[in-house]
Design a protein around this motif. Sequence first.
Motif, mmCIF file in Angstrom:
data_model
loop_
_atom_site.group_PDB
_atom_site.id
_atom_site.type_symbol
_atom_site.label_atom_id
_atom_site.label_comp_id
_atom_site.label_asym_id
_atom_site.label_seq_id
_atom_site.Cartn_x
_atom_site.Cartn_y
_atom_site.Cartn_z
ATOM 1 N N PHE A 131 3.278 5.486 -3.636
ATOM 2 C CA PHE A 131 3.514 4.366 -4.517
ATOM 3 C C PHE A 131 2.244 3.989 -5.261
ATOM 4 O O PHE A 131 1.153 4.009 -4.707
ATOM 5 N N VAL A 132 2.391 3.631 -6.545
ATOM 6 C CA VAL A 132 1.312 2.988 -7.287
ATOM 7 C C VAL A 132 1.602 1.497 -7.235
ATOM 8 O O VAL A 132 2.424 0.989 -7.980
ATOM 9 N N PRO A 133 0.961 0.774 -6.301
ATOM 10 C CA PRO A 133 1.295 -0.627 -6.108
ATOM 11 C C PRO A 133 0.663 -1.492 -7.184
ATOM 12 O O PRO A 133 -0.312 -1.121 -7.804
ATOM 13 N N GLN A 134 1.236 -2.660 -7.365
ATOM 14 C CA GLN A 134 0.712 -3.590 -8.339
ATOM 15 C C GLN A 134 0.326 -4.887 -7.638
ATOM 16 O O GLN A 134 1.056 -5.388 -6.800
ATOM 17 N N ALA A 135 -0.834 -5.440 -8.025
ATOM 18 C CA ALA A 135 -1.172 -6.775 -7.572
ATOM 19 C C ALA A 135 -0.188 -7.744 -8.225
ATOM 20 O O ALA A 135 0.508 -7.399 -9.163
ATOM 21 N N VAL A 136 -0.144 -8.957 -7.724
ATOM 22 C CA VAL A 136 0.864 -9.893 -8.192
ATOM 23 C C VAL A 136 0.804 -10.022 -9.704
ATOM 24 O O VAL A 136 -0.221 -10.376 -10.278
ATOM 25 N N GLY A 137 1.917 -9.714 -10.380
ATOM 26 C CA GLY A 137 2.007 -9.936 -11.801
ATOM 27 C C GLY A 137 1.201 -9.001 -12.675
ATOM 28 O O GLY A 137 1.107 -9.243 -13.865
ATOM 29 N N VAL A 138 0.600 -7.947 -12.141
ATOM 30 C CA VAL A 138 -0.166 -7.031 -12.983
ATOM 31 C C VAL A 138 0.746 -6.420 -14.034
ATOM 32 O O VAL A 138 1.849 -5.983 -13.741
ATOM 33 N N ASN A 139 0.271 -6.419 -15.273
ATOM 34 C CA ASN A 139 1.059 -5.916 -16.382
ATOM 35 C C ASN A 139 1.444 -4.461 -16.149
ATOM 36 O O ASN A 139 0.602 -3.616 -15.867
ATOM 37 N N GLU A 140 2.741 -4.159 -16.282
ATOM 38 C CA GLU A 140 3.227 -2.808 -16.009
ATOM 39 C C GLU A 140 2.643 -1.787 -16.979
ATOM 40 O O GLU A 140 2.266 -0.676 -16.590
ATOM 41 N N THR A 141 2.527 -2.154 -18.250
ATOM 42 C CA THR A 141 1.965 -1.242 -19.245
ATOM 43 C C THR A 141 0.518 -0.910 -18.921
ATOM 44 O O THR A 141 0.081 0.240 -19.078
ATOM 45 N N ASP A 142 -0.246 -1.897 -18.459
ATOM 46 C CA ASP A 142 -1.631 -1.646 -18.058
ATOM 47 C C ASP A 142 -1.688 -0.627 -16.928
ATOM 48 O O ASP A 142 -2.519 0.293 -16.939
ATOM 49 N N GLN A 149 0.826 -1.201 0.000
ATOM 50 C CA GLN A 149 0.000 0.000 0.000
ATOM 51 C C GLN A 149 0.864 1.257 0.000
ATOM 52 O O GLN A 149 2.029 1.225 0.363
ATOM 53 N N GLY A 150 0.253 2.376 -0.406
ATOM 54 C CA GLY A 150 0.948 3.656 -0.311
ATOM 55 C C GLY A 150 1.135 4.059 1.146
ATOM 56 O O GLY A 150 0.379 3.671 2.013
ATOM 57 N N PHE A 151 2.176 4.837 1.434
ATOM 58 C CA PHE A 151 2.417 5.269 2.799
ATOM 59 C C PHE A 151 3.259 6.527 2.797
ATOM 60 O O PHE A 151 3.890 6.864 1.810
ATOM 61 N N TRP A 190 -12.868 12.801 -9.399
ATOM 62 C CA TRP A 190 -13.897 11.857 -9.833
ATOM 63 C C TRP A 190 -14.929 11.669 -8.723
ATOM 64 O O TRP A 190 -14.620 11.809 -7.530
ATOM 65 N N THR A 191 -16.131 11.318 -9.104
ATOM 66 C CA THR A 191 -17.163 11.010 -8.108
ATOM 67 C C THR A 191 -16.726 9.846 -7.236
ATOM 68 O O THR A 191 -16.895 9.856 -6.018
ATOM 69 N N ASN A 192 -16.167 8.837 -7.852
ATOM 70 C CA ASN A 192 -15.680 7.677 -7.109
ATOM 71 C C ASN A 192 -14.299 7.310 -7.651
ATOM 72 O O ASN A 192 -14.156 6.895 -8.799
ATOM 73 N N SER A 193 -13.279 7.486 -6.819
ATOM 74 C CA SER A 193 -11.913 7.092 -7.200
ATOM 75 C C SER A 193 -11.342 6.143 -6.156
ATOM 76 O O SER A 193 -10.134 6.126 -5.912
ATOM 77 N N THR A 194 -12.206 5.325 -5.571
ATOM 78 C CA THR A 194 -11.802 4.447 -4.479
ATOM 79 C C THR A 194 -10.572 3.626 -4.844
ATOM 80 O O THR A 194 -10.543 2.915 -5.848
ATOM 81 N N ASN A 195 -9.544 3.777 -4.033
ATOM 82 C CA ASN A 195 -8.283 3.018 -4.087
ATOM 83 C C ASN A 195 -7.381 3.351 -5.272
ATOM 84 O O ASN A 195 -6.280 2.794 -5.375
ATOM 85 N N LEU A 223 -4.518 4.706 -7.185
ATOM 86 C CA LEU A 223 -3.162 5.158 -6.862
ATOM 87 C C LEU A 223 -2.722 4.828 -5.443
ATOM 88 O O LEU A 223 -1.566 5.074 -5.101
ATOM 89 N N VAL A 224 -3.604 4.286 -4.616
ATOM 90 C CA VAL A 224 -3.200 3.966 -3.246
ATOM 91 C C VAL A 224 -3.404 2.506 -2.894
ATOM 92 O O VAL A 224 -2.734 1.997 -1.998
ATOM 93 N N GLY A 225 -4.306 1.821 -3.536
ATOM 94 C CA GLY A 225 -4.498 0.395 -3.296
ATOM 95 C C GLY A 225 -3.925 -0.411 -4.437
ATOM 96 O O GLY A 225 -3.472 0.125 -5.450
ATOM 97 N N THR A 226 -3.924 -1.726 -4.297
ATOM 98 C CA THR A 226 -3.498 -2.564 -5.417
ATOM 99 C C THR A 226 -4.514 -2.429 -6.546
ATOM 100 O O THR A 226 -5.700 -2.189 -6.311
ATOM 101 N N ILE A 227 -4.055 -2.578 -7.773
ATOM 102 C CA ILE A 227 -4.878 -2.242 -8.935
ATOM 103 C C ILE A 227 -6.163 -3.064 -8.979
ATOM 104 O O ILE A 227 -7.204 -2.578 -9.453
ATOM 105 N N ASP A 228 -6.130 -4.279 -8.460
ATOM 106 C CA ASP A 228 -7.342 -5.084 -8.478
ATOM 107 C C ASP A 228 -8.424 -4.532 -7.549
ATOM 108 O O ASP A 228 -9.565 -4.993 -7.600
#
Length: 288
Positions: free
Chosen positions: A78-89, A57-59, A105-110, A112-117
């Motif tokens: 940090f922009v974290p990545q879930a396991v194996g998430v494609n870097e280009t994506d 997670q971001g900190f 945005w109205t809803n931008s939950t997680n 840039l701060v949570g894992t992309i999934d």
Amino acid sequence: FIVEFNGVPHLDRPETVSFQIKLIEGNNNIEIHCSSCPSDSDSEVTTQGIEDEFGFQGFTLAGRNADVFDLTSDAVLFVPQAVGVNETDSLALVALYDSTDGANWTNSTNWLVGTIDTWFGVTLIDSRVTQLNLGINNLVGSLPPELADLSNLTTLELNNNLLTGAIPVELGNLSSLLTLRLEANQLTGSVPTELGNLSSLTQLQLQGNNLSGLIPVEVGNLTDLTILRLEANQLSGPIPAEIGNLSNLTYLDFISNQLTDTIPSTLGNLSNLTYLGFSVNQFEGCLL
């Protein structure tokens, strides 16, 4: 800007402090030290354990010292990545966030701060982004060409926002796309001929924008289309006869444009149509 640490992209954002990083070999940890913190302590260090490949997670940070990998900005998230998430994506998603005022945005939950999934509106399958559903979400700005890097995308729904500018021609490279919904925005320019490359597309909804120019004959290549909605734009010229090739169409709407010439007889081939809209145009001749 994007910072790459050990080949993994992170997003540098002005929020707290500048810092330095080093990878501690052999124990799967990162040490993070501030180099210009508003702190009296010279020894406080933040250590973040890594589970999976940089999926943390971001900190924010506190402390001083360390002279490894100096970043000279005021903060990092940090922009974290879930396991194996494609870097280009992941970079394509960040480009969309930045280009469309993601902070508001109205809803931008997680984002840039949570894992992309866990990012609102994003669906992953086998570590690739397959769906992006951000309709009615106050996206303001232009569509970045980097969206075309989401090569496994099947659904792109950005309808009912405040998007401006042209539809990127690069979207024609999204060969897996099934649904493209950009309706009810403020998009301008022409309908890109490159959209005719989207051979798997079943829905193309561009209504309610300020699109102008001709309807590309290449739309006639989209033989899997069931819904084609172009109403409420400023499109001109004739309806391409090639649209009569779209035998799977059930919904076809041209209402409220500036279309001219005669209605092509090839539309009579569309035996699966349940809705056909022609009104408020400048057609000539008889409807046969």
